[in-house]
Enzyme design. Sequence first.
Site, short mmCIF file in Angstrom:
data_model
loop_
_atom_site.label_atom_id
_atom_site.label_comp_id
_atom_site.label_asym_id
_atom_site.label_seq_id
_atom_site.Cartn_x
_atom_site.Cartn_y
_atom_site.Cartn_z
CB CYS A 2 -59.96 40.48 -8.32
SG CYS A 2 -60.78 42.06 -8.33
NE ARG A 27 -55.43 37.31 -10.34
CZ ARG A 27 -55.42 36.83 -11.57
NH1 ARG A 27 -54.31 36.33 -12.07
NH2 ARG A 27 -56.50 36.84 -12.31
CD1 TRP A 75 -56.21 47.11 -9.97
CD2 TRP A 75 -57.99 46.85 -11.31
NE1 TRP A 75 -56.14 48.06 -10.95
CE2 TRP A 75 -57.21 47.92 -11.79
CE3 TRP A 75 -59.15 46.51 -11.99
CZ2 TRP A 75 -57.56 48.65 -12.93
CZ3 TRP A 75 -59.50 47.23 -13.12
CH2 TRP A 75 -58.70 48.28 -13.58
CG ASN A 101 -60.52 37.66 -11.27
OD1 ASN A 101 -59.79 36.85 -11.81
ND2 ASN A 101 -60.55 38.91 -11.65
N GLY A 102 -63.61 39.38 -11.90
CA GLY A 102 -64.25 39.56 -13.21
C GLY A 102 -65.25 40.70 -13.13
CD GLU A 485 -41.63 47.86 -22.25
OE1 GLU A 485 -42.76 48.16 -22.66
OE2 GLU A 485 -41.43 47.21 -21.20
CG HIS A 508 -43.25 65.69 -38.36
ND1 HIS A 508 -43.33 66.45 -39.51
CD2 HIS A 508 -42.33 64.72 -38.61
CE1 HIS A 508 -42.52 65.95 -40.42
NE2 HIS A 508 -41.90 64.90 -39.89
CE LYS A 607 -46.37 40.83 -14.18
NZ LYS A 607 -45.47 41.79 -14.84
O1 M6R Z 1 -50.01 39.73 -19.31
P1 M6R Z 1 -49.98 40.57 -20.55
O2 M6R Z 1 -48.66 40.53 -21.21
O3 M6R Z 1 -51.09 40.25 -21.50
O4 M6R Z 1 -50.21 42.04 -20.03
C1 M6R Z 1 -50.30 43.13 -20.90
C2 M6R Z 1 -50.15 44.43 -20.18
O5 M6R Z 1 -51.16 44.57 -19.22
C3 M6R Z 1 -48.78 44.56 -19.50
O6 M6R Z 1 -47.75 44.41 -20.40
C4 M6R Z 1 -48.66 45.96 -18.83
O7 M6R Z 1 -48.62 46.94 -19.80
C5 M6R Z 1 -47.42 46.01 -17.92
N1 M6R Z 1 -47.74 46.65 -16.69
C6 M6R Z 1 -46.30 46.77 -18.50
O8 M6R Z 1 -45.18 46.82 -17.68
#
Ligand code: M6R
Length: 612
Positions: A2, A27, A75, A101-102, A485, A508, A607
């Site tokens: 948010c 956000r 969000w 937000n929270g 990743e 495995h 994000k």
């Molecule tokens: O802002 P942060 O690095 O703490 O965020 C962690 C994850 O939320 C962030 O890396 C998320 O996994 C991304 N969408 C990955 O691309």
Amino acid sequence: MCGIVGYIGNAQCFPILIKGLHRLEYRGYDSAGVAILNDNNQLNIYKSRGKVEDLEHFCESKDVEGTIGIAHTRWATHGEPNDVNAHPHCSSHGDLALVHNGTIENYNVLKKALIEHGCEFKSETDTEVLVQLIEYIKENNKCTLIEAVTEALEQVVGAYAIAVIDRNTPDTIIAARKSSPLVIGIGDDATYLASDATPIIDYTDKVVYLNDDEIAIIKKGEPLQVINADKEPSNIDIKTLKLSVSQLEKGGYPHFMLKEIYEQVMTLEDCIRGRVYNNSIVLSGVNENSEAFKSAHRIIIVACGTSWHAGLIGKRLIQDIARVPVEVEYASEFRYSNPVITPNDIVIAISQSGETADTLAAISLAKEKGAFVYGVCNVVGSSIARATDSGTYIHVGPEIGVASTKAFTGQVTVLAMLALAIGQLRGTVSTDTLVRTTSAIEMLPALIKETLKLDKDIEKLSRTYTYVHNFLYLGRGYNFPSALEGALKLKEISYIHAEGYPAAEMKHGPIALIDHELPTVVIAPMDDLHDKIISNIRQVKARGGSVIAIVNKGDKTIKSIADFTLEIPAVPECLSPIIASIPLQLLAYHIAVKKGCNVDMPRNLAKSVTVE
Ligand code: M6R
């Protein structure tokens, strides 16, 4: 998650609020809304499910006049994403509007009590409870808005950044924070507030970061007042932003994600600048805390998502170079695991946003137990950057695409420098390793530029895989986290299921999945385990699977077995995940674009994950 924005001044606030919401859309983008107080003391609230542009269309024929307003992009946590659950929320008597937000954890208890007192609720959100509570206290205690907000927040358990306006005090916005970020921008004749500085930078570079438990009283034409948990005036520390508007725009690229992938040439230069000097590493955060780094018995890395993957690479780097035992924990697990932490431990928290709720909670736990906490963050002045004892910024500039790209390469580069800096202090790194690795670090921007030339080939390749349902990613050693990743990048933006695995573990279990419909991406640079990974590729091929291999230039053996090879320049093994991440990012990006997905704002994601 948010985003909240607020404005009070002499200008029309609607365009300022909407522009701010666009900046904060990373956000959350389930719904958006504005509340504006006009000169006739009318409170107009407009909200709409969907993105900020949907709200803009909705408001086209509405009265949006007014110079005081608050706005929100959501969000969803409590209640589905619809118009009613969208913020701002209004109190029963229609005087107050609030954005939040929270999460309010005790909202059910509070809601029950308010219903017993006759309050009627329209939404399923926890936020509406807060605005109703403030109105109830204000009317019942016949007190001012600030007194009512203060008392309401004392009753609330949870995390919040809020902004409230009241028809009865049309020259005031009250804002408060606990565990969710809030920045106040000080203009010449206006005050702004937002979840981060990006909506503010167009108007002023003077900002105040609100601390936990602080409440701001923002009055038109008056200096900002902030009070702390003891209701005492807080010291107002005005900082100057180092952020430019151009950093927040797409700069001709179709998506922020592609812009951010290409920016890595420049962002790594910024990340390295002033830190590699005469074949040694200079990190002020390490030098200023040399005793802690020299005497540490153990390092624990805490992070989430992509930052956790960077942490896994950091573990290898620090163990190999500085010979300190390292553990890597998901912050969300660590915080509830009753961990054994001693004052001899260093906890390294990695976070792009610096606002991830689980990582922040892990930091407080580590601090409570006496550990020295070091941050690796991107966002300057973020909550994590401020909560840690010291740290190193990755300096890659604002990352707006939800999928992390340039932050990942910045994090791994900082972790490589951190490993070398600790190794220097502890005397565990040989001159040869220092010279070889620092020289390679300095070469990274140029090598990334060269690697980006793969873009066209990867775009072509992506056409073959647009309609695939599953992907496997394999890597070994330093590149097992690269496999994780690569799989995360693909799944989050293309919605294709993808799994990352250590290549040798494939036999495995996951080998059972392999058939002609399951492509496997193998990250296979020329390292100590190169022969072993060739066997893993043969095992996939023998079962009819197709293989896309990321190899070093001139790797004829893998070229002769794999279906496709993407050639990347050779670097020391410990830095190879940085170069290997470029084709992985581009592959995920092109497949998602071909599928017609919104790569910058993938469904269900945000994000910055500021809730549990
Ligand atoms: O802002 P942060 O690095 O703490 O965020 C962690 C994850 O939320 C962030 O890396 C998320 O996994 C991304 N969408 C990955 O691309």
